[in-house]
Design an enzyme around this catalytic site. Sequence first.
Site, PDB file in Angstrom:
ATOM      1  N   TYR A   1      52.717  28.077  11.722  1.00 18.23           N
ATOM      2  CA  TYR A   1      53.455  27.136  12.526  1.00 18.23           C
ATOM      3  C   TYR A   1      52.300  25.861  12.783  1.00 18.23           C
ATOM      4  CZ  TYR A   1      57.881  28.924  13.288  1.00 18.23           C
ATOM      5  OH  TYR A   1      59.163  29.613  13.071  1.00 18.23           O
TER       6      TYR A   1
ATOM      7  N   ASN B   1      65.811  30.934  18.225  1.00 20.57           N
ATOM      8  CA  ASN B   1      66.921  30.638  17.694  1.00 20.57           C
ATOM      9  C   ASN B   1      67.087  31.352  16.098  1.00 20.57           C
ATOM     10  OD1 ASN B   1      64.635  29.659  16.394  1.00 20.57           O
ATOM     11  ND2 ASN B   1      65.390  27.134  16.047  1.00 20.57           N
TER      12      ASN B   1
ATOM     13  N   HIS C   1      63.712  31.634  10.797  1.00 15.79           N
ATOM     14  CA  HIS C   1      63.105  30.435  10.337  1.00 15.79           C
ATOM     15  C   HIS C   1      63.537  30.126   8.725  1.00 15.79           C
ATOM     16  CE1 HIS C   1      59.595  28.016   8.877  1.00 15.79           C
ATOM     17  NE2 HIS C   1      59.575  28.715   7.816  1.00 15.79           N
TER      18      HIS C   1
ATOM     19  N   GLU D   1      54.512  28.832   2.317  1.00 21.37           N
ATOM     20  CA  GLU D   1      55.031  29.898   3.372  1.00 21.37           C
ATOM     21  C   GLU D   1      54.827  31.300   2.846  1.00 21.37           C
ATOM     22  OE1 GLU D   1      57.186  26.903   6.243  1.00 21.37           O
ATOM     23  OE2 GLU D   1      58.505  28.345   5.497  1.00 21.37           O
TER      24      GLU D   1
END
Length: 141
Positions: free
Chosen positions: A51, A114, A117, A128
């Site tokens: 991140y 949440n 991702h 990523e």
Amino acid sequence: MAIERTLSIIKPDAVAKNVIGKIYQRFEDAGLKIIASKMAHLSEREAGQFYAVHKERPFFKDLVSFMISGPVMIQVLEGESAIAKNRDLMGATDPKKADAGTIRADFAESIDANAVHGSDAPETAAVEIAFFFPGMNVYTR
Ligand code: GDP
Ligand code: MG
């Protein structure tokens, strides 16, 4: 339209809730193939690196703490417009604002916890995927 690959993570809250299978079902029902997967418990260093783009944001520390709070399920999804399709399945970052029927509306508690991702663009997908699955190609055809 292109066949794309995107990186998805089922975050610690959703893993703890035992909904990996339900989330995988949504990927498959949408025509996305799970072409690589691994469970991992990220270190602070790994979560911070992953991140890094958010490191100046006020929520960075909370985000890293949350991402290392338990195991995560990491997968590469492949399919037609996989990046946008996965973002559609996920719903808005804040589950309170996420459309009904999205993963975040159905499984997430808060903007911190949440559930998932997903890469947001071809460039971030490439970075990523390489971060968690070194040596994998981003585009197949
Ligand atoms: P995403 O692409 O929808 O996951 O959202 P972003 O890339 O903007 O942010 C990365 C992650 O940081 C989000 O999924 C949230 O878990 C967290 N996050 C983003 N914005 C906020 C915020 O305003 N407050 C807090 N506490 N967390 C946030
Ligand atoms: Mg993002």
